[in-house]
Design an enzyme around this catalytic site. Structure first.
Site, mmCIF file in Angstrom:
data_model
loop_
_atom_site.group_PDB
_atom_site.id
_atom_site.type_symbol
_atom_site.label_atom_id
_atom_site.label_comp_id
_atom_site.label_asym_id
_atom_site.label_seq_id
_atom_site.Cartn_x
_atom_site.Cartn_y
_atom_site.Cartn_z
ATOM 1 C CG HIS A 66 39.413 46.640 44.016
ATOM 2 N ND1 HIS A 66 38.960 47.329 45.119
ATOM 3 C CD2 HIS A 66 40.209 47.510 43.343
ATOM 4 C CE1 HIS A 66 39.456 48.557 45.099
ATOM 5 N NE2 HIS A 66 40.236 48.689 44.044
ATOM 6 C CG ASN A 100 41.541 54.666 39.055
ATOM 7 O OD1 ASN A 100 41.267 53.572 38.569
ATOM 8 N ND2 ASN A 100 42.529 54.833 39.913
ATOM 9 C CG ASP A 157 39.201 52.226 44.089
ATOM 10 O OD1 ASP A 157 39.410 52.626 45.242
ATOM 11 O OD2 ASP A 157 39.955 51.427 43.503
ATOM 12 C CG ASP A 312 43.462 48.180 45.092
ATOM 13 O OD1 ASP A 312 43.148 48.618 43.968
ATOM 14 O OD2 ASP A 312 43.628 48.917 46.078
HETATM 15 ZN ZN LIG Z 1 41.607 50.261 43.829
HETATM 16 ZN ZN LIG Z 2 40.991 52.331 46.554
#
Ligand SMILES: [Zn+2]
Ligand SMILES: [Zn+2]
Length: 432
Positions: A66, A100, A157, A312
């Site tokens: 991620h 994204n 996401d 992330d």
């Molecule tokens: Zn993310």
């Molecule tokens: Zn997220």
């Protein structure tokens, strides 16, 4: 592919895998990008470069499933090259990047653009394609074509898939395609307009909070839809105790559900926002939660409810984060601090043995994404991470290879360090 490095002899490394951690150092010879020999003592041959790792560990290469690499479209925050460099210095030989971007990863040409851009890099960059066209949450993408192009999973996401009908269709397709749907679990009607965890600290600070229930309601919905369709739902960045419990129960029932936790959620709580005087480097989504939640995600890692450990990694330019707390974008970079956080919170604290921590970094993310798991054996492609678990060091801006510097860890004392990687014929050694 062409080798960037000569043949190598790595001396004095202890092999650690998800199965077993060796205590006798060995030497590993790499020839033409492959593991050629493993033995307790190997003599260097002509034209061979030798590096002594002085008893550090070597494991199959780690994967962070991620990350946000921002290219195409937001190259001022991060590019595929700078993101991959940060990954390599953090010990990762593979990442999966979220869609994204601008344009989003919603067509096959964007999937192929990312794969082509990363082909010559030391890190494997696997694109995660959008669930919905334009990432707008209205109509489904050409999922079969995206998979054909090399997408390893589907996600919107950055935003959740709010439309339950769309999620149902996506899970039905994903079940046919045998690839997971990854959801950013957030019910926007419940979470808005929160800027941090809703609780005692947000009340004290007078900041609108986003409650845990906003995440948990969405996790419950996705588990039920996965159960209905037989699709594989992967819960992104789980952060609450109740969320972990929902996944635990669903796994017992045999639902195809997996999940991951971010380094910052095993390390910090919402108290930091008060202590650090609204430093925007403590703002992310899901937000830092409570101590009870932090303990619960660690328990989830321990009992297998949480499959993968991720970052992330979300780069933002300095001027974007250098605003009042409520106006700052969510997210922090994380690739270069993920390992020392795992060492501190899981290994040194004796929560988990080393091999079990490594499973969350090596085997499980690749199982979830249907990728081959690298092996340390003669004849295998050399895909390796070098690291230690005891070096004490101070994390500073000079250790950041990401284009962005938005991390709360600058100046932090660390224990345990990623020493570099070897992958696809490239050797990256962390000497800083
Ligand atoms: Zn993310
Ligand atoms: Zn997220």
């Amino acid at each position: 592919m062409k080798n960037e490095t000569p043949d190598l002899l790595f001396k004095n490394v202890k092999i650690a895998t998800s199965e077993k951690v060796g205590d006798v150092p060995v030497d590993i010879r790499i020839k033409d990008g492959k593991i050629d020999e493993i033995s307790e003592k190997l003599e260097a041959v002509k034209n061979e470069k030798v590096h002594d790792y002085d008893g550090a560990y070597v494991s199959p290469g780690w994967m962070d499933m991620h990350v946000h690499f921002r290219e195409p479209g937001y190259e001022h925050k991060e590019t595929i090259v700078t993101g991959a460099t940060a990954a390599a210095f953090g010990g990762f030989t593979a990442v999966a990047c979220m869609p994204n971007t601008n344009p989003p990863i919603h067509t096959r040409d964007v999937v192929e653009f990312i794969i082509n851009k990363s082909r010559s890099l030391p890190v494997d960059v696997h694109p995660i394609a959008c669930v919905s066209k334009e990432r707008k949450g209205k109509s489904i993408t050409e999922m079969a074509d995206l998979k054909e192009g090399g997408a390893v999973a589907f996600s919107d996401d950055g935003d959740p898939v709010s439309n339950s009908w769309l999620m149902r269709i996506a899970l039905e397709y994903s079940s046919m395609l045998d690839r997971p749907v990854i959801n950013h679990e957030e019910d926007l009607n419940l979470s808005r307009p929160g800027h941090m965890n809703e609780g005692k600290v947000s009340a004290r600070l007078g900041i609108d909070g986003t409650p845990g229930i906003a995440e948990e309601v969405m996790i419950a919905r996705d588990i039920m839809l996965a159960e209905l369709t037989g699709g594989h739902i992967h819960i992104a960045h789980i952060s609450t105790a109740k969320g972990v419990e929902l996944v635990r129960q669903a796994k017992v029932r045999g639902v195809r559900v997996t999940t991951e936790v971010c380094a910052h959620h095993i390390d910090m709580t919402d108290e930091e926002i008060e202590k650090q005087d609204f430093d925007t480097n403590f703002k992310m989504h899901p937000p830092l939660r409570t101590e009870e939640d932090r303990q619960a995600v660690i328990d989830g890692l321990k009992d297998g409810t949480i499959d993968a450990y991720c970052t992330d990694h979300a780069p933002h330019a300095i001027e974007e984060k250098d605003v009042e707390f409520i106006y700052a974008p969510n997210g922090i970079i994380g690739l270069e601090t993920a390992w020392p956080i795992a060492v501190k919170r899981l290994y040194q604290s004796k929560e988990m043995p080393l091999n079990e921590i490594l499973a969350k970094l090596i085997d499980n993310p690749r199982k979830i994404l249907h990728l081959d798991i690298p092996k340390i054996e003669v004849g295998a492609e050399a895909n390796l991470t070098f690291f230690n678990v005891d070096e004490r060091w101070r994390f500073d801006t000079k250790h950041i290879h990401s284009k962005s510097k938005n991390t709360p860890y600058v100046g932090s004392e660390m224990i345990g360090r990623a020493l570099g990687i070897y992958n696809k014929g490239h050797w990256v050694v962390n000497k800083i």
